[in-house]
Design a protein around this motif. Structure first.
Motif, mmCIF file in Angstrom:
data_model
loop_
_atom_site.group_PDB
_atom_site.id
_atom_site.type_symbol
_atom_site.label_atom_id
_atom_site.label_comp_id
_atom_site.label_asym_id
_atom_site.label_seq_id
_atom_site.Cartn_x
_atom_site.Cartn_y
_atom_site.Cartn_z
ATOM 1 N N GLY A 65 50.562 73.133 33.349
ATOM 2 C CA GLY A 65 50.515 71.881 32.617
ATOM 3 C C GLY A 65 50.464 70.633 33.445
ATOM 4 O O GLY A 65 50.537 69.525 32.897
ATOM 5 N N GLY A 66 50.336 70.731 34.749
ATOM 6 C CA GLY A 66 50.304 69.548 35.589
ATOM 7 C C GLY A 66 48.934 68.912 35.652
ATOM 8 O O GLY A 66 47.929 69.448 35.174
ATOM 9 N N LEU A 67 48.895 67.704 36.246
ATOM 10 C CA LEU A 67 47.647 66.978 36.444
ATOM 11 C C LEU A 67 47.577 66.495 37.880
ATOM 12 O O LEU A 67 48.587 66.108 38.471
ATOM 13 N N LEU A 68 46.382 66.491 38.414
ATOM 14 C CA LEU A 68 46.116 65.858 39.705
ATOM 15 C C LEU A 68 45.084 64.776 39.446
ATOM 16 O O LEU A 68 43.990 65.056 38.959
ATOM 17 N N LEU A 69 45.445 63.532 39.757
ATOM 18 C CA LEU A 69 44.558 62.409 39.531
ATOM 19 C C LEU A 69 44.240 61.729 40.850
ATOM 20 O O LEU A 69 45.134 61.533 41.686
ATOM 21 N N ARG A 70 42.978 61.376 41.004
ATOM 22 C CA ARG A 70 42.548 60.676 42.212
ATOM 23 C C ARG A 70 41.514 59.622 41.818
ATOM 24 O O ARG A 70 40.559 59.929 41.106
ATOM 25 N N HIS A 71 41.738 58.396 42.278
ATOM 26 C CA HIS A 71 40.789 57.332 41.974
ATOM 27 C C HIS A 71 39.864 57.101 43.161
ATOM 28 O O HIS A 71 40.169 57.484 44.300
ATOM 29 N N GLY A 72 38.750 56.453 42.871
ATOM 30 C CA GLY A 72 37.788 56.134 43.915
ATOM 31 C C GLY A 72 37.410 54.668 43.855
ATOM 32 O O GLY A 72 36.266 54.328 43.533
ATOM 33 N N MET A 73 38.370 53.784 44.147
ATOM 34 C CA MET A 73 38.073 52.354 44.152
ATOM 35 C C MET A 73 36.946 52.059 45.132
ATOM 36 O O MET A 73 36.888 52.626 46.220
ATOM 37 N N THR A 74 36.079 51.164 44.743
ATOM 38 C CA THR A 74 34.967 50.761 45.595
ATOM 39 C C THR A 74 35.348 49.530 46.416
ATOM 40 O O THR A 74 36.364 48.876 46.171
ATOM 41 N N SER A 75 34.522 49.205 47.383
ATOM 42 C CA SER A 75 34.751 47.977 48.152
ATOM 43 C C SER A 75 34.688 46.764 47.241
ATOM 44 O O SER A 75 35.407 45.781 47.445
ATOM 45 N N ALA A 76 33.839 46.839 46.207
ATOM 46 C CA ALA A 76 33.773 45.735 45.240
ATOM 47 C C ALA A 76 35.090 45.597 44.483
ATOM 48 O O ALA A 76 35.521 44.481 44.165
ATOM 49 N N ASP A 77 35.755 46.726 44.180
ATOM 50 C CA ASP A 77 37.057 46.668 43.511
ATOM 51 C C ASP A 77 38.084 45.967 44.390
ATOM 52 O O ASP A 77 38.873 45.142 43.910
ATOM 53 N N HIS A 78 38.115 46.295 45.660
ATOM 54 C CA HIS A 78 39.078 45.668 46.555
ATOM 55 C C HIS A 78 38.791 44.174 46.695
ATOM 56 O O HIS A 78 39.718 43.357 46.748
ATOM 57 N N SER A 79 37.535 43.801 46.699
ATOM 58 C CA SER A 79 37.190 42.376 46.721
ATOM 59 C C SER A 79 37.645 41.699 45.440
ATOM 60 O O SER A 79 38.134 40.563 45.459
ATOM 61 N N ARG A 80 37.492 42.406 44.324
ATOM 62 C CA ARG A 80 37.917 41.827 43.044
ATOM 63 C C ARG A 80 39.427 41.655 42.988
ATOM 64 O O ARG A 80 39.929 40.672 42.438
ATOM 65 N N LEU A 81 40.183 42.578 43.566
ATOM 66 C CA LEU A 81 41.634 42.427 43.608
ATOM 67 C C LEU A 81 42.027 41.184 44.407
ATOM 68 O O LEU A 81 42.900 40.412 43.994
ATOM 69 N N ARG A 82 41.400 40.990 45.546
ATOM 70 C CA ARG A 82 41.699 39.797 46.344
ATOM 71 C C ARG A 82 41.371 38.524 45.578
ATOM 72 O O ARG A 82 42.164 37.571 45.560
ATOM 73 N N GLU A 83 40.208 38.518 44.939
ATOM 74 C CA GLU A 83 39.804 37.325 44.199
ATOM 75 C C GLU A 83 40.713 37.102 42.987
ATOM 76 O O GLU A 83 41.063 35.961 42.655
ATOM 77 N N ALA A 84 41.131 38.189 42.333
ATOM 78 C CA ALA A 84 42.035 38.061 41.181
ATOM 79 C C ALA A 84 43.366 37.455 41.598
ATOM 80 O O ALA A 84 43.916 36.584 40.911
ATOM 81 N N PHE A 85 43.909 37.917 42.737
ATOM 82 C CA PHE A 85 45.167 37.330 43.185
ATOM 83 C C PHE A 85 44.974 35.874 43.604
ATOM 84 O O PHE A 85 45.828 35.023 43.322
ATOM 85 N N ARG A 86 43.866 35.564 44.261
ATOM 86 C CA ARG A 86 43.623 34.186 44.669
ATOM 87 C C ARG A 86 43.598 33.258 43.464
ATOM 88 O O ARG A 86 44.204 32.180 43.470
ATOM 89 N N ARG A 87 42.907 33.681 42.399
ATOM 90 C CA ARG A 87 42.832 32.860 41.185
ATOM 91 C C ARG A 87 44.198 32.748 40.513
ATOM 92 O O ARG A 87 44.554 31.684 39.984
ATOM 93 N N THR A 88 44.959 33.833 40.529
ATOM 94 C CA THR A 88 46.310 33.780 39.964
ATOM 95 C C THR A 88 47.165 32.775 40.720
ATOM 96 O O THR A 88 47.899 31.975 40.125
ATOM 97 N N GLY A 89 47.077 32.812 42.046
ATOM 98 C CA GLY A 89 47.825 31.860 42.852
ATOM 99 C C GLY A 89 47.450 30.423 42.536
ATOM 100 O O GLY A 89 48.322 29.540 42.453
ATOM 101 N N GLU A 90 46.165 30.160 42.362
ATOM 102 C CA GLU A 90 45.722 28.807 42.017
ATOM 103 C C GLU A 90 46.377 28.324 40.739
ATOM 104 O O GLU A 90 46.895 27.199 40.667
ATOM 105 N N VAL A 91 46.367 29.174 39.717
ATOM 106 C CA VAL A 91 46.931 28.772 38.428
ATOM 107 C C VAL A 91 48.444 28.567 38.532
ATOM 108 O O VAL A 91 48.986 27.585 38.003
ATOM 109 N N LEU A 92 49.138 29.466 39.211
ATOM 110 C CA LEU A 92 50.602 29.355 39.287
ATOM 111 C C LEU A 92 51.040 28.171 40.146
ATOM 112 O O LEU A 92 52.014 27.486 39.810
#
Length: 494
Positions: free
Chosen positions: A358-385
């Protein structure tokens, strides 16, 4: 004789596996049509009174699968949280209920090749859900100063925000949405669709874990399930609706040898960045309601910002990997802290593998674009806060020092590495998606896995793609449409 034939548990017209947003809709609608409906739910049934009497930590252990910490391996490894109780994840989510954008539904239809799920098709279902659950824009409560600050920061920068749409009736601002509403104000399936389904004759069997779906010559005939005492039994039905969630549904298909090589191969995710902000003024974020304001300015890029009200316990848990001196300082300044979630839609997919026992093994495959989006998302969050008046931000990176200006946040974003982020996810979708087979679809326009009869998928798994918004409204609308299509074609319907 097969060991699975030791006991014959029940016969029904319809078996529904799972009692979350999708399964509850189907159970209620089919019971209303006069069908004998049995709902099999792996988790316990927990009343509002029991939720109110327990601590948030106790409810986390009781209402979530693995206490909300299912690992999804990759760079970085992230924690996935899903409900495991009668009512499913609707019991432990923020009650957000957005209508899917018409452009999104149009794109899904074009990409999947499936007709009948555009905005005009789903509008009657969404109107029904809105009316039944009392969905409305949630105004700020007396304790929602963190939401007011977020909105003020957005306005100073000319960013678009709006009040959250929530399925809540008479919210008392208890600040416990994600560990179960202690007042019953949040209209989870446990206090709305499921009681209605029972009043219409449906049976709900909690503590019942489905082990595999039985099928013969391409037609589902029932399921094998383990009951509360561990006794294995067979439940037979004329039709099986699978709504075990975006992780468990494809896993069950794999264990049942139904599209086992393709089900769960492409799970779409939202991930959440959590930022703690310190202000000069009192915020008292523990006195408010989760998510009363959302910054939608960057929704087209798959990025949403919202407050996530905090307690001392959740703050201490979130910052457990930080230096003790920092944690002590922040706890001492607790009244001036706000906690903010930035939701990011990922491009890369995750994969689900059902393991033995009954177990699960999960693995994600974030792309370089995803990592760029995370950086940009945090940058925008910082601007607003910072525009909202924050004096200090603590990013979701264990090794990061506190940030005191937009310039420091910019420098942090330049230096942060993909594996540094501390991420969680509570939204999975499209792991058994609807679409033509030649376009990668697992299920047809009725929710039926291609090549199979008397079996339909009706939860977030069947969505053709990732929503970019809280998916509950979209899941419920799709489930209503799938139920309606079944009732219009079901032979021998009462």
């Amino acid at each position: 004789m097969s060991p699975f034939r030791r006991e014959r548990a029940s016969d029904s017209d319809v078996l529904v596996i799972g009692s979350g947003a999708g399964g509850s809709v189907v159970a209620r609608e089919l019971a209303a049509a006069g069908l004998r409906v049995t709902v099999l739910e792996e988790g316990p049934r927990v009343s509002t009174d029991h939720i109110a009497a327990a601590t948030p930590a106790e409810n986390m252990r009781r209402l979530y699968r693995q206490g909300g910490l299912t690992p999804v391996f990759g760079t970085p490894t992230l924690a996935y949280g899903e409900g495991r109780c009668v009512g499913g994840t609707t019991v432990v989510n923020g009650g957000l209920l957005w209508e899917p954008p018409p452009a999104l539904l149009g794109r899904w239809a074009a990409e999947s090749g499936v007709a009948g799920y555009r905005a005009a098709d789903l509008a009657p279902h969404l109107a029904l859900v809105t009316r039944r659950l009392g969905v409305a824009a949630q105004q700020h409560g007396a304790g929602n100063h963190d939401s007011r600050l977020l909105a003020a920061g957005a306005e100073r920068l000319g960013r678009r925000w709006q009040y959250a749409h929530r399925a809540v009736l008479g919210c008392r601002h208890s600040n416990r949405c994600t560990t179960g509403c202690p007042t019953g104000a949040k209209q989870s399936m446990a206090v709305s669709y499921l009681p209605e389904a029972e009043a219409l004759g449906a049976r709900i069997l909690p503590g019942t874990r489905v082990l595999r779906i039985l099928h013969q010559d391409g037609a589902a005939t029932g399921v094998v399930a383990a009951g509360p005492g561990g006794r294995t039994a067979v439940h037979r039905a004329r039709e099986v609706f699978l709504a075990a969630g975006p992780l468990q549904t494809p896993a069950l298909l794999q264990r049942s040898r139904i599209h086992r090589r393709t089900a769960g191969r492409e799970l779409s995710l939202h991930v959440n960045l959590r930022t703690v902000a310190r202000f000069d003024e009192p915020v008292h974020a523990d006195r408010g309601t989760i998510f009363t304001a959302q910054v939608h300015e960057f929704g087209g890029d798959g990025v949403l910002m919202m407050p996530s009200n905090v307690t001392r316990g959740t703050l201490a848990a979130a910052l457990a990997s930080r230096p003790p001196q920092l944690l002590d300082r922040l706890l001492a300044a607790f009244a001036t802290l706000g906690s903010y979630t930035t939701q990011v839609r990922l491009q890369g997919k995750a994969r689900i593998l059902a393991t033995p026992r009954g177990g699960l093994l999960l693995r994600h495959g974030m792309t370089s674009a995803d990592h760029s989006r995370l950086r940009e998302a945090f940058r925008r969050t910082g601007e607003v806060l910072f525009a909202a008046g924050a004096r200090e931000l603590l990013p979701p990176v264990a090794s990061a020092r506190p940030l005191h200006s937009r310039a420091e946040a910019e420098e942090f974003c330049r230096r942060v590495r993909p594996g540094d982020w501390e991420l969680v996810s509570v939204h999975g979708m499209a792991s058994a998606r609807m679409g033509l087979p030649e376009r990668g679809g697992i299920c047809d326009e009725h929710g039926r896995p291609h090549g199979f009869r008397r079996l339909r998928v009706c939860d977030a798994s069947v969505l053709p793609g990732v929503t970019g918004i809280s998916p509950q409204g979209t899941v419920m609308a799709f489930a209503h449409e799938i139920a309606e299509r079944f009732l219009s074609t079901a032979p021998g319907r009462p």
